[in-house]
Design a protein around this motif. Structure first.
Motif, short mmCIF file in Angstrom:
data_model
loop_
_atom_site.label_atom_id
_atom_site.label_comp_id
_atom_site.label_asym_id
_atom_site.label_seq_id
_atom_site.Cartn_x
_atom_site.Cartn_y
_atom_site.Cartn_z
N ASN A 1 60.84 48.11 51.80
CA ASN A 1 60.57 49.55 51.85
C ASN A 1 59.14 49.91 51.48
N VAL A 2 58.45 49.02 50.77
CA VAL A 2 57.05 49.24 50.46
C VAL A 2 56.15 48.52 51.46
N ALA A 3 56.49 47.29 51.79
CA ALA A 3 55.62 46.51 52.67
C ALA A 3 56.42 45.57 53.56
N ASP A 4 56.03 45.52 54.82
CA ASP A 4 56.51 44.55 55.80
C ASP A 4 55.31 44.22 56.66
N LEU A 5 54.60 43.14 56.31
CA LEU A 5 53.31 42.86 56.92
C LEU A 5 53.24 41.44 57.45
N THR A 6 52.76 41.29 58.69
CA THR A 6 52.43 39.97 59.21
C THR A 6 50.97 39.71 58.88
N GLY A 7 50.73 38.65 58.13
CA GLY A 7 49.37 38.41 57.68
C GLY A 7 49.03 36.94 57.56
N ASP A 8 47.75 36.66 57.40
CA ASP A 8 47.24 35.31 57.20
C ASP A 8 46.82 35.18 55.74
N GLY A 9 47.34 34.18 55.06
CA GLY A 9 46.97 34.03 53.66
C GLY A 9 47.79 32.97 52.96
N VAL A 10 48.01 33.19 51.68
CA VAL A 10 48.72 32.22 50.85
C VAL A 10 49.60 32.96 49.85
N GLY B 1 52.83 35.61 43.61
CA GLY B 1 51.68 36.39 44.03
C GLY B 1 51.27 35.99 45.43
N ALA B 2 50.67 36.91 46.19
CA ALA B 2 50.26 36.64 47.56
C ALA B 2 48.99 37.41 47.89
N ALA B 3 48.16 36.81 48.71
CA ALA B 3 46.95 37.45 49.23
C ALA B 3 46.96 37.29 50.74
N LEU B 4 46.87 38.40 51.47
CA LEU B 4 47.00 38.37 52.93
C LEU B 4 45.93 39.20 53.60
N LYS B 5 45.54 38.75 54.78
CA LYS B 5 44.74 39.58 55.68
C LYS B 5 45.68 39.96 56.82
N GLU C 1 47.15 51.58 61.82
CA GLU C 1 47.00 52.63 60.82
C GLU C 1 48.11 52.60 59.77
N ASP C 2 49.16 51.81 59.99
CA ASP C 2 50.20 51.73 58.96
C ASP C 2 50.23 50.34 58.33
N SER C 3 49.15 49.57 58.46
CA SER C 3 49.06 48.30 57.75
C SER C 3 47.64 48.10 57.25
N ALA C 4 47.52 47.48 56.11
CA ALA C 4 46.21 47.35 55.48
C ALA C 4 45.44 46.15 56.03
N ASP C 5 44.13 46.22 55.93
CA ASP C 5 43.29 45.10 56.35
C ASP C 5 43.41 43.95 55.37
N ARG C 6 43.43 44.25 54.08
CA ARG C 6 43.63 43.24 53.04
C ARG C 6 44.76 43.71 52.13
N VAL C 7 45.67 42.80 51.79
CA VAL C 7 46.79 43.16 50.94
C VAL C 7 46.94 42.11 49.84
N TYR C 8 47.13 42.58 48.62
CA TYR C 8 47.39 41.70 47.48
C TYR C 8 48.71 42.12 46.85
N LEU C 9 49.58 41.16 46.63
CA LEU C 9 50.92 41.44 46.12
C LEU C 9 51.23 40.55 44.93
N ALA C 10 52.01 41.06 44.00
CA ALA C 10 52.49 40.27 42.87
C ALA C 10 53.84 40.83 42.45
N GLY C 11 54.75 39.95 42.06
CA GLY C 11 56.07 40.43 41.69
C GLY C 11 56.79 39.49 40.76
N VAL C 12 57.89 39.98 40.21
CA VAL C 12 58.77 39.19 39.37
C VAL C 12 60.19 39.64 39.65
#
Length: 397
Positions: free
Chosen positions: A198-207, A219-223, A229-240
Protein backbone atom coordinates in the motif's frame (compact mmCIF):
# COMPACT_ATOMS: atom_id res chain seq x y z
CA UNK A 1 33.07 -46.47 -32.12
CA UNK A 2 33.11 -43.16 -34.00
CA UNK A 3 36.33 -41.11 -34.20
CA UNK A 4 34.80 -38.06 -32.53
CA UNK A 5 33.34 -40.16 -29.72
CA UNK A 6 36.68 -41.82 -28.94
CA UNK A 7 38.50 -38.49 -28.87
CA UNK A 8 35.80 -36.72 -26.83
CA UNK A 9 35.63 -39.43 -24.19
CA UNK A 10 39.42 -39.60 -23.94
CA UNK A 11 39.63 -35.83 -23.46
CA UNK A 12 36.86 -35.94 -20.85
CA UNK A 13 39.01 -38.17 -18.64
CA UNK A 14 41.62 -35.42 -18.44
CA UNK A 15 44.76 -37.65 -18.63
CA UNK A 16 47.35 -37.38 -21.41
CA UNK A 17 47.54 -40.41 -23.68
CA UNK A 18 51.36 -40.35 -23.87
CA UNK A 19 51.45 -41.73 -20.31
CA UNK A 20 50.37 -45.10 -21.68
CA UNK A 21 52.97 -46.63 -23.98
CA UNK A 22 51.66 -50.19 -24.12
CA UNK A 23 49.34 -51.22 -26.97
CA UNK A 24 46.68 -53.60 -25.60
CA UNK A 25 44.96 -54.27 -28.95
CA UNK A 26 46.58 -56.05 -31.87
CA UNK A 27 44.22 -54.45 -34.41
CA UNK A 28 45.13 -50.86 -33.46
CA UNK A 29 48.56 -50.13 -34.94
CA UNK A 30 50.75 -47.30 -33.73
CA UNK A 31 49.91 -45.16 -36.76
CA UNK A 32 46.14 -45.43 -36.30
CA UNK A 33 44.29 -42.11 -35.84
CA UNK A 34 42.74 -43.33 -32.55
CA UNK A 35 45.86 -45.04 -31.18
CA UNK A 36 46.57 -42.61 -28.32
CA UNK A 37 42.90 -42.16 -27.33
CA UNK A 38 42.18 -45.91 -27.34
CA UNK A 39 45.29 -46.59 -25.25
CA UNK A 40 44.20 -43.94 -22.80
CA UNK A 41 40.66 -45.35 -22.43
CA UNK A 42 42.00 -48.88 -22.06
CA UNK A 43 44.54 -47.86 -19.41
CA UNK A 44 41.76 -46.08 -17.50
CA UNK A 45 39.62 -49.21 -17.61
CA UNK A 46 36.87 -47.62 -19.66
CA UNK A 47 37.17 -49.99 -22.65
CA UNK A 48 38.30 -53.63 -22.60
CA UNK A 49 37.97 -54.81 -26.20
CA UNK A 50 37.28 -58.46 -26.91
CA UNK A 51 38.76 -61.57 -25.35
CA UNK A 52 41.09 -62.17 -28.33
CA UNK A 53 43.06 -58.94 -27.58
CA UNK A 54 41.34 -57.01 -30.36
CA UNK A 55 39.53 -53.71 -30.18
CA UNK A 56 37.05 -54.44 -32.98
CA UNK A 57 36.72 -50.88 -34.12
CA UNK A 58 34.85 -51.85 -37.29
CA UNK A 59 32.09 -53.69 -35.44
CA UNK A 60 28.74 -52.13 -34.64
CA UNK A 61 28.29 -51.57 -30.92
CA UNK A 62 25.01 -52.29 -29.14
CA UNK A 63 23.38 -49.66 -26.93
CA UNK A 64 24.01 -51.92 -23.95
CA UNK A 65 27.75 -52.09 -24.72
CA UNK A 66 27.88 -48.32 -25.16
CA UNK A 67 26.04 -47.81 -21.86
CA UNK A 68 28.69 -49.93 -20.12
CA UNK A 69 31.44 -47.70 -21.50
CA UNK A 70 29.57 -44.55 -20.45
CA UNK A 71 29.06 -45.96 -16.96
CA UNK A 72 32.77 -46.68 -16.60
CA UNK A 73 33.67 -43.21 -17.89
CA UNK A 74 31.29 -41.64 -15.34
CA UNK A 75 32.89 -43.68 -12.59
CA UNK A 76 36.25 -42.24 -13.61
CA UNK A 77 34.88 -38.70 -13.35
CA UNK A 78 34.51 -37.97 -17.06
CA UNK A 79 32.02 -35.26 -18.04
CA UNK A 80 29.73 -37.28 -20.33
CA UNK A 81 26.36 -35.78 -19.39
CA UNK A 82 24.99 -35.81 -22.94
CA UNK A 83 25.85 -39.48 -23.37
CA UNK A 84 24.43 -40.27 -19.94
CA UNK A 85 21.17 -38.61 -20.93
CA UNK A 86 21.06 -40.51 -24.23
CA UNK A 87 21.64 -43.88 -22.55
CA UNK A 88 19.70 -43.15 -19.36
CA UNK A 89 17.44 -46.22 -19.68
CA UNK A 90 20.34 -48.59 -20.28
CA UNK A 91 22.28 -47.05 -17.39
CA UNK A 92 19.27 -47.50 -15.17
CA UNK A 93 19.11 -51.18 -16.12
CA UNK A 94 22.77 -51.46 -15.22
CA UNK A 95 21.98 -49.99 -11.81
CA UNK A 96 24.00 -46.83 -12.51
CA UNK A 97 22.62 -43.77 -10.77
CA UNK A 98 23.09 -40.50 -12.59
CA UNK A 99 22.29 -38.28 -9.61
CA UNK A 100 24.61 -35.50 -10.78
CA UNK A 101 22.96 -35.46 -14.18
CA UNK A 102 19.49 -35.38 -12.64
CA UNK A 103 20.51 -32.55 -10.36
CA UNK A 104 21.83 -30.53 -13.30
CA UNK A 105 18.61 -31.17 -15.22
CA UNK A 106 16.72 -29.53 -12.35
CA UNK A 107 19.02 -26.51 -12.24
CA UNK A 108 16.83 -24.46 -14.55
CA UNK A 109 13.04 -24.37 -14.47
CA UNK A 110 10.69 -22.35 -16.66
CA UNK A 111 7.21 -21.52 -15.41
CA UNK A 112 4.63 -19.05 -16.59
CA UNK A 113 1.42 -17.16 -16.08
CA UNK A 114 -1.13 -15.87 -18.57
CA UNK A 115 -3.64 -13.24 -17.49
CA UNK A 116 -6.66 -12.24 -19.55
CA UNK A 117 -8.03 -8.95 -18.20
CA UNK A 118 -10.97 -6.73 -18.96
CA UNK A 119 -11.33 -3.36 -17.19
CA UNK A 120 -14.67 -1.56 -17.31
CA UNK A 121 -14.52 2.16 -16.56
CA UNK A 122 -17.98 3.36 -15.55
CA UNK A 123 -16.93 7.01 -15.76
CA UNK A 124 -15.27 6.98 -19.19
CA UNK A 125 -16.81 9.24 -21.84
CA UNK A 126 -15.90 7.02 -24.80
CA UNK A 127 -15.10 3.31 -24.93
CA UNK A 128 -15.54 2.06 -21.39
CA UNK A 129 -13.64 -1.24 -21.75
CA UNK A 130 -9.93 -2.04 -22.02
CA UNK A 131 -8.90 -5.65 -22.64
CA UNK A 132 -5.37 -7.05 -22.42
CA UNK A 133 -3.55 -10.37 -22.48
CA UNK A 134 -0.44 -10.47 -20.31
CA UNK A 135 2.07 -13.30 -20.63
CA UNK A 136 4.88 -13.86 -18.14
CA UNK A 137 7.66 -16.44 -18.36
CA UNK A 138 9.77 -17.05 -15.26
CA UNK A 139 13.24 -18.57 -15.45
CA UNK A 140 14.58 -19.98 -12.17
CA UNK A 141 18.15 -21.29 -12.02
CA UNK A 142 19.94 -22.89 -9.08
CA UNK A 143 23.49 -21.56 -9.02
CA UNK A 144 24.57 -23.59 -5.99
CA UNK A 145 23.17 -24.62 -2.62
CA UNK A 146 23.10 -21.01 -1.42
CA UNK A 147 22.42 -18.93 -4.53
CA UNK A 148 19.68 -18.88 -7.17
CA UNK A 149 18.72 -16.75 -10.17
CA UNK A 150 15.28 -15.52 -11.25
CA UNK A 151 14.36 -13.83 -14.49
CA UNK A 152 10.99 -12.77 -15.92
CA UNK A 153 9.98 -11.91 -19.47
CA UNK A 154 6.69 -10.10 -19.98
CA UNK A 155 4.51 -9.31 -22.97
CA UNK A 156 1.20 -7.44 -22.89
CA UNK A 157 -1.09 -7.44 -25.90
CA UNK A 158 -3.94 -4.94 -26.06
CA UNK A 159 -7.23 -5.63 -27.83
CA UNK A 160 -8.31 -1.99 -28.05
CA UNK A 161 -6.85 1.48 -27.91
CA UNK A 162 -7.33 2.15 -24.22
CA UNK A 163 -4.72 0.15 -22.35
CA UNK A 164 -1.63 1.98 -23.58
CA UNK A 165 0.47 -1.22 -23.75
CA UNK A 166 2.99 -1.53 -26.61
CA UNK A 167 3.09 -5.31 -27.08
CA UNK A 168 6.88 -5.55 -26.59
CA UNK A 169 8.62 -8.39 -24.76
CA UNK A 170 10.45 -6.85 -21.79
CA UNK A 171 12.98 -8.32 -19.38
CA UNK A 172 11.13 -7.18 -16.26
CA UNK A 173 13.12 -9.07 -13.65
CA UNK A 174 16.65 -10.44 -13.45
CA UNK A 175 18.11 -10.97 -9.99
CA UNK A 176 19.99 -13.35 -7.71
CA UNK A 177 19.11 -14.49 -4.19
CA UNK A 178 21.67 -15.87 -1.81
CA UNK A 179 23.43 -15.88 1.52
CA UNK A 180 26.46 -13.94 2.68
CA UNK A 181 27.32 -15.10 6.15
CA UNK A 182 24.16 -14.60 8.19
CA UNK A 183 22.63 -12.20 5.66
CA UNK A 184 20.06 -12.93 2.96
CA UNK A 185 20.80 -10.91 -0.19
CA UNK A 186 18.78 -9.99 -3.28
CA UNK A 187 20.57 -8.13 -6.07
CA UNK A 188 19.58 -7.14 -9.59
CA UNK A 189 16.19 -6.06 -10.96
CA UNK A 190 13.05 -7.18 -9.15
CA UNK A 191 9.60 -6.05 -8.03
CA UNK A 192 9.85 -4.83 -4.44
CA UNK A 193 6.47 -5.01 -2.70
CA UNK A 194 7.08 -4.58 1.03
CA UNK A 195 4.30 -5.99 3.20
CA UNK A 196 0.88 -4.99 1.79
CA UNK A 197 2.31 -2.85 -1.01
CA UNK A 198 0.00 0.00 0.00
CA UNK A 199 2.99 2.32 0.36
CA UNK A 200 5.28 1.00 -2.36
CA UNK A 201 5.21 -1.42 -5.29
CA UNK A 202 8.28 -0.64 -7.36
CA UNK A 203 10.27 -2.45 -10.04
CA UNK A 204 13.83 -1.35 -9.52
CA UNK A 205 17.53 -2.12 -9.88
CA UNK A 206 19.47 -2.43 -6.67
CA UNK A 207 20.19 -4.57 -3.65
CA UNK A 208 18.27 -5.78 -0.60
CA UNK A 209 19.77 -7.25 2.58
CA UNK A 210 17.89 -8.88 5.45
CA UNK A 211 18.86 -10.51 8.72
CA UNK A 212 17.05 -12.64 11.27
CA UNK A 213 14.17 -15.12 11.34
CA UNK A 214 11.80 -14.58 14.28
CA UNK A 215 12.55 -10.89 14.07
CA UNK A 216 13.66 -9.86 10.61
CA UNK A 217 15.42 -6.58 9.86
CA UNK A 218 15.99 -5.52 6.26
CA UNK A 219 17.03 -2.66 4.04
CA UNK A 220 16.96 -1.96 0.29
CA UNK A 221 18.27 0.64 -2.14
CA UNK A 222 16.68 0.81 -5.60
CA UNK A 223 16.74 2.86 -8.75
CA UNK A 224 13.23 2.64 -10.17
CA UNK A 225 13.47 1.59 -13.84
CA UNK A 226 9.93 2.75 -14.52
CA UNK A 227 10.36 6.35 -13.35
CA UNK A 228 6.86 7.61 -13.99
CA UNK A 229 5.03 10.23 -12.00
CA UNK A 230 3.90 7.66 -9.44
CA UNK A 231 7.32 6.07 -8.86
CA UNK A 232 10.50 7.58 -7.52
CA UNK A 233 13.82 7.79 -9.33
CA UNK A 234 15.69 6.62 -6.21
CA UNK A 235 14.08 4.70 -3.35
CA UNK A 236 15.53 3.67 0.00
CA UNK A 237 13.61 1.27 2.24
CA UNK A 238 14.14 -0.22 5.68
CA UNK A 239 11.86 -2.36 7.79
CA UNK A 240 11.41 -4.79 10.64
CA UNK A 241 8.78 -7.49 11.05
CA UNK A 242 7.94 -10.21 13.54
CA UNK A 243 5.20 -12.57 14.72
CA UNK A 244 3.93 -12.84 18.26
CA UNK A 245 1.07 -15.19 18.93
CA UNK A 246 -1.56 -14.80 16.20
CA UNK A 247 -0.38 -11.32 15.19
CA UNK A 248 2.01 -10.46 12.37
CA UNK A 249 3.40 -6.95 12.80
CA UNK A 250 5.78 -4.70 10.88
CA UNK A 251 7.18 -1.20 10.59
CA UNK A 252 8.83 0.44 7.59
CA UNK A 253 10.61 3.60 6.52
CA UNK A 254 10.70 4.68 2.86
CA UNK A 255 12.41 7.58 1.17
CA UNK A 256 11.93 8.59 -2.47
CA UNK A 257 14.37 10.89 -4.24
CA UNK A 258 12.71 12.14 -7.40
CA UNK A 259 9.27 12.86 -8.76
CA UNK A 260 6.57 11.04 -6.80
CA UNK A 261 2.95 11.93 -7.46
CA UNK A 262 2.31 15.57 -6.58
CA UNK A 263 5.79 16.08 -5.09
CA UNK A 264 8.22 17.77 -7.49
CA UNK A 265 11.51 16.25 -8.58
CA UNK A 266 13.40 18.70 -6.36
CA UNK A 267 11.95 17.22 -3.17
CA UNK A 268 12.67 14.11 -1.13
CA UNK A 269 9.64 12.33 0.24
CA UNK A 270 9.80 10.32 3.46
CA UNK A 271 7.05 7.91 4.46
CA UNK A 272 6.62 5.83 7.61
CA UNK A 273 4.14 3.03 8.14
CA UNK A 274 3.20 0.38 10.68
CA UNK A 275 0.81 -2.49 10.28
CA UNK A 276 -0.51 -5.71 11.75
CA UNK A 277 -2.72 -8.61 10.75
CA UNK A 278 -4.38 -11.40 12.69
CA UNK A 279 -6.78 -14.27 12.13
CA UNK A 280 -9.92 -13.20 13.95
CA UNK A 281 -11.64 -16.52 13.16
CA UNK A 282 -11.00 -19.60 11.06
CA UNK A 283 -10.06 -18.48 7.52
CA UNK A 284 -10.95 -14.86 8.42
CA UNK A 285 -8.14 -12.31 8.54
CA UNK A 286 -8.14 -8.64 9.52
CA UNK A 287 -5.27 -6.36 8.49
CA UNK A 288 -4.73 -2.70 9.37
CA UNK A 289 -2.01 -0.31 8.27
CA UNK A 290 -1.26 3.28 9.24
CA UNK A 291 1.11 5.50 7.26
CA UNK A 292 2.25 9.11 7.37
CA UNK A 293 4.56 11.36 5.37
CA UNK A 294 6.85 14.27 6.13
CA UNK A 295 5.54 16.72 3.52
CA UNK A 296 2.22 18.48 3.06
CA UNK A 297 0.40 18.47 -0.28
CA UNK A 298 -1.76 21.48 0.60
CA UNK A 299 -4.15 22.46 3.40
CA UNK A 300 -6.88 20.20 1.99
CA UNK A 301 -4.88 17.00 2.40
CA UNK A 302 -3.49 15.55 5.61
CA UNK A 303 -0.09 13.90 5.89
CA UNK A 304 -1.36 10.60 7.26
CA UNK A 305 -3.59 7.79 6.02
CA UNK A 306 -4.71 4.22 6.67
CA UNK A 307 -5.89 1.04 5.00
CA UNK A 308 -7.99 -1.80 6.46
CA UNK A 309 -8.69 -5.18 4.80
CA UNK A 310 -10.98 -8.02 5.83
CA UNK A 311 -10.41 -11.24 3.88
CA UNK A 312 -11.96 -14.71 3.94
CA UNK A 313 -10.06 -17.70 2.56
CA UNK A 314 -8.63 -17.24 -0.96
CA UNK A 315 -8.45 -19.15 -4.22
CA UNK A 316 -5.41 -21.42 -4.61
CA UNK A 317 -4.30 -22.36 -8.10
CA UNK A 318 -3.40 -25.91 -7.04
CA UNK A 319 -6.79 -26.51 -5.39
CA UNK A 320 -9.82 -26.56 -7.74
CA UNK A 321 -12.96 -25.25 -6.06
CA UNK A 322 -11.08 -23.03 -3.59
CA UNK A 323 -12.33 -19.45 -3.33
CA UNK A 324 -12.00 -16.23 -1.42
CA UNK A 325 -13.52 -12.83 -0.66
CA UNK A 326 -11.97 -9.57 0.56
CA UNK A 327 -13.00 -5.97 1.22
CA UNK A 328 -10.65 -3.00 1.64
CA UNK A 329 -11.08 0.64 2.62
CA UNK A 330 -8.40 3.16 1.58
CA UNK A 331 -7.63 6.62 2.94
CA UNK A 332 -4.23 7.45 1.45
CA UNK A 333 -2.95 10.98 0.80
CA UNK A 334 -0.23 11.34 -1.81
CA UNK A 335 2.28 12.27 0.90
CA UNK A 336 1.91 8.91 2.62
CA UNK A 337 2.63 6.70 -0.42
CA UNK A 338 5.33 6.20 -3.04
CA UNK A 339 3.55 3.94 -5.55
CA UNK A 340 0.65 1.93 -4.08
CA UNK A 341 -0.02 -1.53 -5.50
CA UNK A 342 -3.82 -1.29 -5.75
CA UNK A 343 -5.68 -1.39 -9.09
CA UNK A 344 -7.97 1.36 -7.83
CA UNK A 345 -7.58 4.87 -9.22
CA UNK A 346 -5.08 6.56 -6.86
CA UNK A 347 -5.34 10.23 -8.01
CA UNK A 348 -1.69 10.87 -7.16
CA UNK A 349 -1.81 14.19 -9.04
CA UNK A 350 -4.88 15.25 -7.03
CA UNK A 351 -3.75 14.73 -3.46
CA UNK A 352 -4.23 10.97 -3.19
CA UNK A 353 -7.39 8.93 -2.78
CA UNK A 354 -9.98 7.44 -0.49
CA UNK A 355 -12.61 4.81 -1.14
CA UNK A 356 -13.17 1.08 -1.11
CA UNK A 357 -12.70 -2.10 -3.11
CA UNK A 358 -14.06 -5.66 -3.02
CA UNK A 359 -12.59 -8.81 -4.61
CA UNK A 360 -13.85 -12.35 -5.20
CA UNK A 361 -11.79 -15.19 -6.67
CA UNK A 362 -12.38 -18.84 -7.53
CA UNK A 363 -10.25 -21.74 -8.83
CA UNK A 364 -12.24 -23.20 -11.75
CA UNK A 365 -9.69 -25.98 -12.33
CA UNK A 366 -6.13 -26.74 -11.38
CA UNK A 367 -4.00 -23.69 -12.29
CA UNK A 368 -6.99 -21.75 -13.64
CA UNK A 369 -8.26 -18.97 -11.37
CA UNK A 370 -10.83 -16.28 -12.02
CA UNK A 371 -11.00 -12.99 -10.10
CA UNK A 372 -13.39 -10.03 -10.10
CA UNK A 373 -12.63 -6.72 -8.34
CA UNK A 374 -14.62 -3.50 -8.04
CA UNK A 375 -13.14 -0.18 -6.86
CA UNK A 376 -14.83 3.11 -6.02
CA UNK A 377 -12.36 5.87 -5.12
CA UNK A 378 -12.28 9.66 -5.16
CA UNK A 379 -9.53 12.27 -5.08
CA UNK A 380 -8.49 13.82 -1.77
CA UNK A 381 -7.99 17.35 -3.14
CA UNK A 382 -10.53 17.57 -5.99
CA UNK A 383 -13.98 16.29 -6.89
CA UNK A 384 -12.68 13.56 -9.22
CA UNK A 385 -14.24 10.12 -8.82
CA UNK A 386 -13.58 6.76 -10.46
CA UNK A 387 -15.48 3.45 -10.52
CA UNK A 388 -13.61 0.50 -12.04
CA UNK A 389 -14.49 -3.18 -12.52
CA UNK A 390 -11.68 -5.67 -13.16
CA UNK A 391 -12.34 -9.18 -14.50
CA UNK A 392 -9.25 -11.42 -14.61
CA UNK A 393 -8.63 -15.01 -15.64
CA UNK A 394 -5.24 -16.50 -14.70
CA UNK A 395 -3.58 -19.57 -16.21
CA UNK A 396 -0.38 -20.79 -14.55
CA UNK A 397 1.99 -23.47 -15.79
Amino acid sequence: MKKSLVLAMAMALGVTASAYAANPFSDVPAGHWAYDSINKLAAAGVIEGYGDATFGGDKLMTRYEMAQIVAKAMAKGANVDKLAAEFADELDNLGVRVANLEKKADNVKITGQIRFRNVHDYDAKGDKDATTLRTRLFVNGQINDDWSYTGMLQNVQEFDNNSGEDGNVDFKRAYVNGKLGGLAVTAGRWDEVPYTGNVADLTGDGVKVSYGEKVQVWGAALKANEATEDSADRVYLAGVNTTFGVVDAYAMYAKGNGKVGGITSDDNKEVYNVGASLDVAKDLNLAYEYMWGDKAYDNRVSKDGWVATLSYKGAEAATPGSWGLSATYYDQPVNAVLAPTTDAETFLKEGGYKGWGVTANYAFAKNIVGEVSYYDTEAKATSSDKNLLFADLFFTF
